[in-house]
Structure formats: structure tokens, C-alpha cells
Design a protein around this motif. Structure first.
Motif, PDB file in Angstrom:
ATOM      1  N   ASP A 244       0.825  -1.210   0.000  1.00 42.92           N
ATOM      2  CA  ASP A 244       0.000   0.000   0.000  1.00 42.92           C
ATOM      3  C   ASP A 244       0.859   1.258   0.000  1.00 42.92           C
ATOM      4  OD1 ASP A 244      -2.900   1.028   0.363  1.00 42.92           O
ATOM      5  OD2 ASP A 244      -1.706   2.162   1.812  1.00 42.92           O
ATOM      6  N   SER A 246      -0.065   4.385   0.430  1.00 43.81           N
ATOM      7  CA  SER A 246      -0.401   5.381   1.453  1.00 43.81           C
ATOM      8  C   SER A 246       0.285   5.070   2.782  1.00 43.81           C
ATOM      9  CB  SER A 246      -1.920   5.449   1.648  1.00 43.81           C
ATOM     10  OG  SER A 246      -2.441   4.193   2.040  1.00 43.81           O
ATOM     11  N   SER A 274     -11.955  -3.912  12.405  1.00 46.26           N
ATOM     12  CA  SER A 274     -12.146  -2.851  13.397  1.00 46.26           C
ATOM     13  C   SER A 274     -10.886  -2.738  14.256  1.00 46.26           C
ATOM     14  CB  SER A 274     -13.363  -3.144  14.276  1.00 46.26           C
ATOM     15  OG  SER A 274     -13.196  -4.379  14.953  1.00 46.26           O
ATOM     16  N   GLN A 283      -4.375   8.832  12.430  1.00 50.57           N
ATOM     17  CA  GLN A 283      -4.328   8.805  10.971  1.00 50.57           C
ATOM     18  C   GLN A 283      -3.780   7.471  10.464  1.00 50.57           C
ATOM     19  OE1 GLN A 283      -2.214  12.088   9.211  1.00 50.57           O
ATOM     20  NE2 GLN A 283      -2.719  11.484   7.113  1.00 50.57           N
ATOM     21  N   GLU A 286      -6.498   4.788  10.930  1.00 51.20           N
ATOM     22  CA  GLU A 286      -7.540   4.862   9.908  1.00 51.20           C
ATOM     23  C   GLU A 286      -7.048   4.320   8.568  1.00 51.20           C
ATOM     24  OE1 GLU A 286      -8.766   8.898   9.755  1.00 51.20           O
ATOM     25  OE2 GLU A 286      -9.630   8.903  11.784  1.00 51.20           O
ATOM     26  N   THR A 287      -5.786   4.593   8.241  1.00 46.39           N
ATOM     27  CA  THR A 287      -5.228   4.119   6.974  1.00 46.39           C
ATOM     28  C   THR A 287      -5.119   2.600   6.968  1.00 46.39           C
ATOM     29  OG1 THR A 287      -3.956   6.172   6.759  1.00 46.39           O
ATOM     30  CG2 THR A 287      -3.304   4.328   5.362  1.00 46.39           C
ATOM     31  N   LEU A 289      -6.905   0.482   8.721  1.00 46.30           N
ATOM     32  CA  LEU A 289      -8.252  -0.082   8.645  1.00 46.30           C
ATOM     33  C   LEU A 289      -8.805  -0.021   7.221  1.00 46.30           C
ATOM     34  CD1 LEU A 289      -9.879   1.319  11.920  1.00 46.30           C
ATOM     35  CD2 LEU A 289      -9.008  -0.986  11.501  1.00 46.30           C
ATOM     36  N   ARG A 290      -8.538   1.063   6.548  1.00 46.41           N
ATOM     37  CA  ARG A 290      -9.007   1.187   5.159  1.00 46.41           C
ATOM     38  C   ARG A 290      -8.337   0.148   4.266  1.00 46.41           C
ATOM     39  NH1 ARG A 290      -6.620   2.976   1.073  1.00 46.41           N
ATOM     40  NH2 ARG A 290      -5.028   4.115   2.234  1.00 46.41           N
ATOM     41  N   VAL A 291      -7.041  -0.038   4.456  1.00 41.57           N
ATOM     42  CA  VAL A 291      -6.288  -0.967   3.617  1.00 41.57           C
ATOM     43  C   VAL A 291      -6.749  -2.407   3.836  1.00 41.57           C
ATOM     44  CG1 VAL A 291      -3.983  -1.966   3.240  1.00 41.57           C
ATOM     45  CG2 VAL A 291      -4.257   0.517   3.433  1.00 41.57           C
ATOM     46  N   ASP A 293      -9.717  -3.528   5.242  1.00 40.04           N
ATOM     47  CA  ASP A 293     -11.138  -3.835   5.245  1.00 40.04           C
ATOM     48  C   ASP A 293     -11.512  -4.685   4.030  1.00 40.04           C
ATOM     49  OD1 ASP A 293     -13.649  -3.553   6.562  1.00 40.04           O
ATOM     50  OD2 ASP A 293     -14.285  -2.203   4.968  1.00 40.04           O
ATOM     51  N   LYS A 294     -12.290  -5.708   4.264  1.00 39.54           N
ATOM     52  CA  LYS A 294     -12.792  -6.602   3.212  1.00 39.54           C
ATOM     53  C   LYS A 294     -11.656  -7.350   2.496  1.00 39.54           C
ATOM     54  CE  LYS A 294     -17.080  -5.293   3.897  1.00 39.54           C
ATOM     55  NZ  LYS A 294     -16.870  -4.314   4.977  1.00 39.54           N
TER      56      LYS A 294
END
Length: 325
Positions: A244, A246, A274, A283, A286-287, A289-291, A293-294
Motif C-alpha cells: 500500500d 499510502s 475494526s 491517521q 484509519e489508513t 483499517l481502510r487498507v 477492510d474486506k
């Protein structure tokens, strides 16, 4: 019951063994792909839609580190073999390098960089096979598909057996179909489960196809399946983080640890992630978790009847040097 996936960043490696043994098209599809545009790499051909799930073509051992092997590996990844590629592979082949003999055989079989010559391809596979058992996969496939010779399923079974692990998918396919010997679907399933070593390797894929058609595993097989599934889950998580862009942009002045939890839907699907323990940087949390998720864990975990896939809790450690220089 919660399972803990220990995730030590400095020692973890990305699970990419799937590339050592790949399923592909039938021989006709392979040959046409190398003769007609648009050109594709050998890998792209192997992975093309798996129209024939038992068409294991071009099974190579990528564990060698000598210079001749490295040269032949590079040629294997070319979209098409050029004159210099053919010259280098031929030179190594003539010096008795088994892997390069095997590769040169695939070039002659496909007409890739050379004039197609199925007889010469077969001779090269025969030369390579004593020191590169995966070349027996090619010989078994030629016998099974009638490539330059009459179809002979009995001989194909024998050749796939000689290939060892690389020939398991080809052998199991003939067992499933009852070609070259008795039909034995349960025996094929047991063979796949005995041989699979990594989540989503070829034997795993063949095994999953049978499970999707209603077959089941015994208790010991379920335990092995779930161990490989968890290992695959770890590798996928690691790969997503490592790749990733980011996450690479963060400035890591020290090692940072956070813990996440994955919850799967009641009906197996991609898990929601979660935060369990923060890294101290919202920050970054959150990054991550976004990476994550699913995550695409589409093959199901084998939970006991009436139970859902357990939550997965994973510590994640990021820090200086984690993403390389």
C-alpha cells in the motif's frame, strides 16, 4: 473462540508460492497464445481463466539460485522469446542444465522464438526429467492431450506420478474422470489434501473445486485446511500492508503497534475490520483499517456445523525499514 494471528513484521514473508506451480490452459490454448497476437507472458497464459482445471502446463521449480537458472527464469517471464533469449537458453540446455532444457522444450512446443517442433520439445523434456521432475508434467500432459502423439491416459497417469507434487493436479484430474484407470474422486480429493502446502496453490484449487461440488473433508483434513487458511490470511494481510502506497508515506521514527479484529459475515464472505488497540496515531490507524477492510478471503474457513467463522485478532507492527529503503 478468538484466534490470535501473531504477526512479527521483521520475520514475516509474503506468501507467493502459488507462482511455483500454476494451472493453465490446454496445450492448444497455450500454443495459440504464443503464436497469435496479442503476445502474453508465460505466466499470463498459465493463469488464463483456467478453462481446463487439469491442464497444468509449464510447472517450474523456482528455488534455484545459480546464474543459468536465473537467466532461464528471466526468459520465462518474457512476452516472447527473442534470438538472444533462445541462444542463452539453448547454450545452458546443451550444457546439461535441466531447468533450461525444460524451458527450451516449452519454447519448441509453443513455437515461441523458434519454429514449432513437438518432437524436439518431447526430447528436451525427456532429457530434463531425471533432474527436473516437473518436466514429467509436460510429458504427462502431452500423453493426456495427444500432443504430437496418440492420446494415452494410462501413460499420462504414470508420467504424472513420476512428476511428484508437480503432477498431482494432472493425476488427480484423470482419477476424477476415470481416465487411464478406475474413477476415484475420493482418492483424488485425498491426494490434493495430502499435497497442498500453501493456501491457493494448484492442489488447493483442485481440492476446492471438489468441495464446491459437495464433497467433504475428514477431521484431520479440516485441521490442515484451516491451518493453511490462517497462514494464507496472514500472508494476504502482510501483502496488502506491504504494497500500500499510502502506508509507505508515513514517517516511521520508531516501531508502532496496533491491533485489529476481523469479523466475517454469518455467511462466509469478506471480513469487516475494526480497531482493537490504537497505535497512538489516529491517521495511521484509519489508513490501516481502510487498507485491510474486506480482505478477499473468498475460500471459506471450515467452522464446526452451526458456528460462524471465528473473529481473527491480529497485532500489526510497523516501523523504520519495514517497507525497505
Amino acid at each position: 473462540m478468538t484466534r490470535y494471528l501473531t504477526f512479527i513484521a521483521l520475520m514475516a514473508t509474503v506468501g507467493v508460492c502459488q507462482a511455483l506451480e500454476m494451472l493453465g490452459q490446454t496445450t492448444d490454448g497455450y500454443v495459440k497464445a504464443h503464436i497469435k497476437p496479442p503476445p502474453r507472458t508465460v505466466f499470463e497464459v498459465y493463469l488464463d481463466v483456467k478453462r481446463n482445471p487439469y491442464g497444468a502446463l509449464g510447472t517450474f521449480d523456482f528455488s534455484h539460485s545459480d546464474e543459468q537458472s536465473k537467466t532461464c527464469y528471466r526468459v520465462l517471464g518474457r512476452r516472447s522469446a527473442g534470438p538472444d533469449d533462445v541462444r542463452q537458453v539453448t547454450m545452458a540446455s546443451e550444457q546439461g542444465h535441466a531447468l533450461c532444457q525444460h524451458l527450451l522444450g516449452t519454447l519448441y512446443e509453443a513455437g515461441n522464438g523458434v519454429s514449432q517442433d513437438l518432437y524436439r520439445a518431447r526430447m528436451l523434456y525427456l532429457q530434463a526429467a531425471p533432474n527436473d521432475p516437473n518436466a514429467y508434467v509436460e510429458l504427462g500432459r502431452m500423453a493426456r492431450d495427444g500432443v504430437g502423439e496418440p492420446v494415452d491416459f494410462v501413460r499420462a497417469r504414470a508420467l504424472f506420478r513420476q512428476a511428484g507434487p508437480g503432477g498431482v493436479v494432472g493425476l488427480g484430474g484423470l482419477m476424477e474422470q476415470g481416465k487411464g484407470g478406475p474413477q476415484d474422486v475420493q482418492g483424488a480429493l485425498n491426494l490434493y489434501m495430502q499435497t497442498t502446502r500453501n493456501f491457493r496453490d494448484p492442489a488447493w484449487g483442485a481440492m476446492r473445486a471438489l468441495l464446491d461440488n459437495g464433497m467433504s473433508l475428514d477431521t484431520a483434513q479440516v485441521e490442515k485446511y484451516n491451518q493453511l487458511w490462517i497462514s494464507g490470511f496472514q500472508s494476504l494481510q502482510q501483502m496488502k500492508i506491504k504494497r500500500d502506497a499510502s502506508l509507505k508515506k508515513f514517517r516511521y521514527t520508531e516501531w508502532m503497534r496496533l491491533t485489529v479484529s476481523y469479523r466475517f459475515p454469518v455467511e462466509q464472505g469478506r471480513p469487516a475490520v475494526s480497531l482493537v488497540e490504537s497505535s497512538g496515531d489516529s491517521q495511521l490507524d484509519e489508513t490501516v483499517l481502510r487498507v485491510l477492510d474486506k480482505l478477499p478471503m473468498d475460500d471459506p474457513y471450515m467452522a464446526p456445523a452451526g458456528m460462524r467463522t471465528p473473529d481473527m485478532v491480529a497485532p500489526i507492527i510497523l516501523g523504520p525499514g519495514f517497507f525497505g529503503s
